[in-house]
Design an enzyme around this catalytic site. Structure first.
Site, PDB file in Angstrom:
ATOM      1  CG  HIS A  26      -1.665  -1.082   1.622  1.00  0.00           C
ATOM      2  ND1 HIS A  26      -3.019  -1.071   1.473  1.00  0.00           N
ATOM      3  CD2 HIS A  26      -1.348  -2.302   2.130  1.00  0.00           C
ATOM      4  CE1 HIS A  26      -3.523  -2.238   1.871  1.00  0.00           C
ATOM      5  NE2 HIS A  26      -2.521  -3.005   2.271  1.00  0.00           N
ATOM      6  CB  THR A  28       0.767   6.235   4.265  1.00  0.00           C
ATOM      7  OG1 THR A  28       1.645   7.135   3.575  1.00  0.00           O
ATOM      8  CG2 THR A  28       1.584   5.188   5.007  1.00  0.00           C
ATOM      9  CD  GLU A  91      -0.913   1.453   4.530  1.00  0.00           C
ATOM     10  OE1 GLU A  91      -0.520   2.288   3.683  1.00  0.00           O
ATOM     11  OE2 GLU A  91      -2.095   1.077   4.621  1.00  0.00           O
ATOM     12  CG  HIS A 133      -5.286  -1.610  -0.957  1.00  0.00           C
ATOM     13  ND1 HIS A 133      -5.552  -0.580  -0.095  1.00  0.00           N
ATOM     14  CD2 HIS A 133      -6.289  -2.516  -0.786  1.00  0.00           C
ATOM     15  CE1 HIS A 133      -6.683  -0.850   0.559  1.00  0.00           C
ATOM     16  NE2 HIS A 133      -7.137  -2.012   0.151  1.00  0.00           N
ATOM     17  CG  ASP A 143      -3.202   1.809  -1.840  1.00  0.00           C
ATOM     18  OD1 ASP A 143      -4.350   1.577  -2.242  1.00  0.00           O
ATOM     19  OD2 ASP A 143      -2.751   1.352  -0.775  1.00  0.00           O
TER      20      ASP A 143
END
Ligand SMILES: [Zn+2]
Length: 241
Positions: A26, A28, A91, A133, A143
């Site tokens: 991912h 953030t 992340e 993601h 993302d």
């Protein structure tokens, strides 16, 4: 690699068996790393990830790998719903499309590679189950996005990046079948409907990032055929022990 700790309360038990065979990346999507980490540790936000990789290469662990972190939400990959149950979530700090999407710095990429290499070594995570993601939630998510260097990761043994071998571009029905083979939740309508365009955009972000328009041009098509061929072989190998 030094891993710093922050404790997030946002996790629960993995389902029976507790297998971990996916890695989900991912960004953030917040203005600063601190703001992102605070949110990932906020009980009211009900979101988390196992790891956060800052732009300077600092790696934070927020959730134990044996626990289910809450990073992917409603999701699908290769028949698995609730991807959180079987995955590790990382992340990567970046403001994202909303706050000023920018290149992932070298120090960050190196730290991410070190972490991800260790994860795919310690867990049975095959190359076609290292995803973004947006791959597992193409209708909702962008993302880590088209600036993320999946090719570089694959060169370092993490994830899948087929070579530029020739593959005939498919028609739309075959393209939908190929998306499904790769792992996407793709409709089988035989037409380039809205949902299919979103899935094609997710595919392009990952495997053909220089143009993300959701159209089945020849380059996207032959890329799709090449990726599907490779994933098909990997999946067939796994089902015949
Ligand atoms: Zn995400």
């Amino acid at each position: 690699m030094t891993i710093r700790r922050r404790i997030s309360p946002n996790h629960d038990a993995r389902p029976e068996g507790g297998r971990i065979d996916m890695l989900v990346l991912h960004y953030t999507g917040m203005k600063t790393a601190a703001e992102a980490i605070d949110r990932l540790c906020d009980p009211a936000a009900k979101v988390s990830a196992h790891y956060v990789v800052d732009e300077d290469g600092t790696v934070w662990q927020l959730v134990e790998e044996s626990r289910r972190a809450w990073h992917a939400g409603v999701s699908f990959w290769q028949g698995t719903r609730n991807v959180n149950s079987v995955s590790i979530g990382i992340e990567i700090v970046n403001p994202g499309h909303e706050w000023g999407y920018r290149t992932f710095p070298e120090a960050q990429m190196q730290a991410l590679e070190g972490l991800a290499r260790d994860l795919v070594r310690r867990h049975p995570i095959p190359p076609d189950r290292v995803v973004g993601h947006s791959d597992v939630a193409p209708l909702r998510k962008q993302d880590p996005g088209e600036l993320f260097d999946w090719e570089r990761l694959a060169r370092n043994g993490i994830g899948l990046w087929p070579g530029a071998g020739a593959a005939a571009p498919p028609g739309i029905s075959d393209a939908q079948a190929m998306l499904a083979t790769i792992g996407y939740e793709a409709p089988a309508t035989g037409s380039l409907d809205d949902e299919t365009r979103h899935v094609l955009i997710a595919f392009q972000r990952h495997f053909r990032p220089r143009g993300i328009d959701g159209r089945l041009d020849d380059e996207t098509g032959s890329r799709l055929a090449a990726v599907a061929r490779e994933v098909g072989a990997l999946r067939a190998g796994r089902s015949h022990p």
